[in-house]
Design an enzyme around this catalytic site. Structure first.
Site, PDB file in Angstrom:
ATOM      1  N   GLY A  11      -3.746  -7.708   1.709  1.00 17.28           N
ATOM      2  CA  GLY A  11      -2.630  -8.025   2.592  1.00 17.28           C
ATOM      3  C   GLY A  11      -2.606  -7.085   3.790  1.00 17.28           C
ATOM      4  N   ASP A  33      -8.463  -9.671  -3.829  1.00 16.85           N
ATOM      5  CA  ASP A  33      -7.107 -10.231  -3.816  1.00 16.85           C
ATOM      6  C   ASP A  33      -7.086 -11.450  -4.732  1.00 16.85           C
ATOM      7  OD1 ASP A  33      -4.636  -9.847  -1.519  1.00 16.85           O
ATOM      8  OD2 ASP A  33      -4.593 -11.680  -2.712  1.00 16.85           O
ATOM      9  N   HIS A 175       8.800   9.138  -3.019  1.00 14.91           N
ATOM     10  CA  HIS A 175       8.747   8.314  -1.807  1.00 14.91           C
ATOM     11  C   HIS A 175       9.980   7.424  -1.832  1.00 14.91           C
ATOM     12  CE1 HIS A 175       7.109   6.216   1.551  1.00 14.91           C
ATOM     13  NE2 HIS A 175       6.836   5.111   0.895  1.00 14.91           N
TER      14      HIS A 175
HETATM   15  N1  LIG Z   1       3.216   4.082  -0.514  1.00 17.77           N
HETATM   16  C1  LIG Z   1       3.534   3.784   0.728  1.00 17.77           C
HETATM   17  O1  LIG Z   1       3.802   4.673   1.532  1.00 17.77           O
HETATM   18  C2  LIG Z   1       3.552   2.344   1.151  1.00 17.77           C
HETATM   19  C3  LIG Z   1       3.577   2.013   2.506  1.00 17.77           C
HETATM   20  C4  LIG Z   1       3.543   0.658   2.864  1.00 17.77           C
HETATM   21  C5  LIG Z   1       3.525  -0.328   1.887  1.00 17.77           C
HETATM   22  N2  LIG Z   1       3.536   0.038   0.582  1.00 17.77           N
HETATM   23  C6  LIG Z   1       3.507  -0.954  -0.495  1.00 17.77           C
HETATM   24  O2  LIG Z   1       2.197  -1.547  -0.548  1.00 17.77           O
HETATM   25  C7  LIG Z   1       2.283  -2.847  -1.123  1.00 17.77           C
HETATM   26  C8  LIG Z   1       1.521  -3.854  -0.240  1.00 17.77           C
HETATM   27  O3  LIG Z   1       2.172  -4.006   0.997  1.00 17.77           O
HETATM   28  P1  LIG Z   1       1.610  -5.051   2.076  1.00 17.77           P
HETATM   29  O4  LIG Z   1       2.452  -4.901   3.277  1.00 17.77           O
HETATM   30  O5  LIG Z   1       0.146  -4.940   2.173  1.00 17.77           O
HETATM   31  O6  LIG Z   1       1.971  -6.440   1.339  1.00 17.77           O
HETATM   32  P2  LIG Z   1       1.245  -7.856   1.557  1.00 17.77           P
HETATM   33  O7  LIG Z   1       2.154  -8.871   0.956  1.00 17.77           O
HETATM   34  O8  LIG Z   1       0.823  -8.000   2.968  1.00 17.77           O
HETATM   35  O9  LIG Z   1      -0.085  -7.721   0.664  1.00 17.77           O
HETATM   36  C9  LIG Z   1      -0.062  -7.631  -0.723  1.00 17.77           C
HETATM   37  C10 LIG Z   1      -1.296  -8.358  -1.235  1.00 17.77           C
HETATM   38  O10 LIG Z   1      -1.387  -8.155  -2.658  1.00 17.77           O
HETATM   39  C11 LIG Z   1      -1.971  -9.349  -3.169  1.00 17.77           C
HETATM   40  N3  LIG Z   1      -1.797  -9.396  -4.622  1.00 17.77           N
HETATM   41  C12 LIG Z   1      -0.699  -9.755  -5.336  1.00 17.77           C
HETATM   42  N4  LIG Z   1      -0.960  -9.666  -6.644  1.00 17.77           N
HETATM   43  C13 LIG Z   1      -2.240  -9.258  -6.770  1.00 17.77           C
HETATM   44  C14 LIG Z   1      -3.078  -8.965  -7.890  1.00 17.77           C
HETATM   45  N5  LIG Z   1      -2.651  -9.092  -9.159  1.00 17.77           N
HETATM   46  N6  LIG Z   1      -4.356  -8.576  -7.632  1.00 17.77           N
HETATM   47  C15 LIG Z   1      -4.808  -8.453  -6.350  1.00 17.77           C
HETATM   48  N7  LIG Z   1      -4.050  -8.692  -5.282  1.00 17.77           N
HETATM   49  C16 LIG Z   1      -2.783  -9.097  -5.487  1.00 17.77           C
HETATM   50  C17 LIG Z   1      -1.256 -10.463  -2.419  1.00 17.77           C
HETATM   51  O11 LIG Z   1      -1.952 -11.696  -2.513  1.00 17.77           O
HETATM   52  C18 LIG Z   1      -1.250  -9.889  -1.001  1.00 17.77           C
HETATM   53  O12 LIG Z   1      -2.386 -10.288  -0.256  1.00 17.77           O
HETATM   54  C19 LIG Z   1       3.785  -3.149  -1.273  1.00 17.77           C
HETATM   55  O13 LIG Z   1       4.204  -2.868  -2.597  1.00 17.77           O
HETATM   56  C20 LIG Z   1       4.432  -2.162  -0.310  1.00 17.77           C
HETATM   57  O14 LIG Z   1       5.762  -1.865  -0.654  1.00 17.77           O
HETATM   58  C21 LIG Z   1       3.556   1.343   0.192  1.00 17.77           C
END
Ligand SMILES: NC(=O)c1ccc[n+]([C@@H]2O[C@H](COP(=O)([O-])OP(=O)(O)OC[C@H]3O[C@@H](n4cnc5c(N)ncnc54)[C@H](O)[C@@H]3O)[C@@H](O)[C@H]2O)c1
Length: 307
Positions: A11, A33, A175
């Site tokens: 994603g 993914d 966080h």
């Molecule tokens: N730690 C941090 O500082 C931080 C910062 C930004 C985002 N995040 C977190 O990162 C995560 C991803 O954010 P994003 O903006 O990329 O979201 P997004 O929705 O753009 O991407 C998430 C991806 O995960 C995929 N996915 C779902 N289940 C899956 C599985 N079982 N196996 C493989 N892929 C799977 C989805 O198809 C999607 O493409 C979220 O939980 C977000 O809160 C954390």
């Protein structure tokens, strides 16, 4: 032989991490993914940018973990991001299941890898990855502190109209809203910021840092931040792959450091080829220790809710 990094979740965060990694020619990248075509398409698109960028790396995408075998580092970004009005903690149950599955499959293919967890709520998801993988603590880390401190650095540099290069920031804790930015260890050209900014200004910047993710969620409306988070992930990957012994704020499983045991919390970590080499401990004031304790309580509550 080139190093290999798997990114689970293609994603916004995952694909942008692949972009930074490839453009720095740091490693071959495999994107995984569950959605068919997305990791393959994004990987191919990115690969076709490499001749222009002048980088020789392989970038592939798959729905299966076979091609991830033997990865040095596995970054887990799979899961749901926040929507406006949601806290990171609202994501707990849905993302725990996803992180568990992703960890199981990733470590089966790469039993020697170092795991970097990114999925929110971060500290609780790190615990899911630790339990599922059975890895020692040096091989399970969470990314949040590099991002939180980059946000703090951004605001300090803008306030003082100095280069971001001159600014170092120190952020501890979970966080979330309970993160603990430490102004007395945050410096501009080596000078602690309490000597350069009044207390009210520092408080304003600290609050904006703690709410930094939410500010972006409310602007984007359909997802959460990904440029700065993905660049922060690459900072950790770089320190590991190049065995830099670099001190970065990361979520690590504490075994007595800062008076805490048995939970993930953001602390300064020395990163090298083995992952977490050591936690870099500093002496905290009574107020700072209390704030860290509050942050730890919030993480414990979430982990307890995992069951
Ligand atoms: N730690 C941090 O500082 C931080 C910062 C930004 C985002 N995040 C977190 O990162 C995560 C991803 O954010 P994003 O903006 O990329 O979201 P997004 O929705 O753009 O991407 C998430 C991806 O995960 C995929 N996915 C779902 N289940 C899956 C599985 N079982 N196996 C493989 N892929 C799977 C989805 O198809 C999607 O493409 C979220 O939980 C977000 O809160 C954390």
């Amino acid at each position: 032989m080139r190093k290999k990094v798997t990114i689970v979740g293609a994603g916004n965060v995952g694909a942008t991490t692949a972009h930074w990694l490839a453009a720095k020619e740091l490693a071959d990248v495999v994107l995984v993914d569950v959605v068919e075509g997305i990791p393959q398409g994004k990987a191919l698109d990115l690969l076709q940018a490499m001749p222009v960028e002048g980088c020789d790396v392989s970038i592939t995408g798959d729905n299966d973990y076979g091609p991830t075998a033997g990865s040095d580092v596995v970054v887990i970004t799979a899961g749901f991001p926040r929507k406006p009005g949601m806290s990171r903690d609202d994501l707990l149950k849905a993302n725990a299941q996803i992180v568990q599955t992703a960890t199981e499959k990733a470590v089966q293919a790469s039993p020697q890898c170092i795991l970097i967890v990114v999925t929110n709520p971060l500290d609780a998801m790190c615990e899911v990855a630790r339990r599922t993988s059975g890895f020692p603590r040096n091989r399970v880390l969470g990314m949040a502190g590099v991002l939180d401190s980059a946000r703090f650095r951004t605001f300090i540099a803008a306030e003082l109209k100095v280069s971001v290069d001159n600014v170092h920031a120190f952020v501890l804790g979970g966080h979330g809203d309970q993160m603990v930015p430490l102004p007395r260890f945050s410096t501009v050209a080596g000078v602690p910021i309490p000597e350069l900014l009044d207390a009210a200004t520092i408080e304003r910047l600290v609050k904006r840092t703690a709410a930094g993710g939410g500010e972006i969620v409310s602007l984007l409306k359909t997802g959460s931040a990904y440029y700065a988070p993905s660049r922060a992930i690459v900072e950790m990957v770089d320190a590991i792959l190049k065995d830099k012994h670099k001190i970065l704020p990361c979520a690590a499983y504490l075994e007595g450091e800062f008076g805490m045991r048995g939970l993930f919390l953001g602390v300064p970590c020395k990163l090298g080829a083995t992952g977490l080499e050591s936690v870099f401990e500093v002496t905290l004031t009574v107020e700072e220790q209390a704030a860290l304790g509050k942050s730890a309580d919030a993480v414990r509550e979430l982990v307890a809710a995992l069951g």
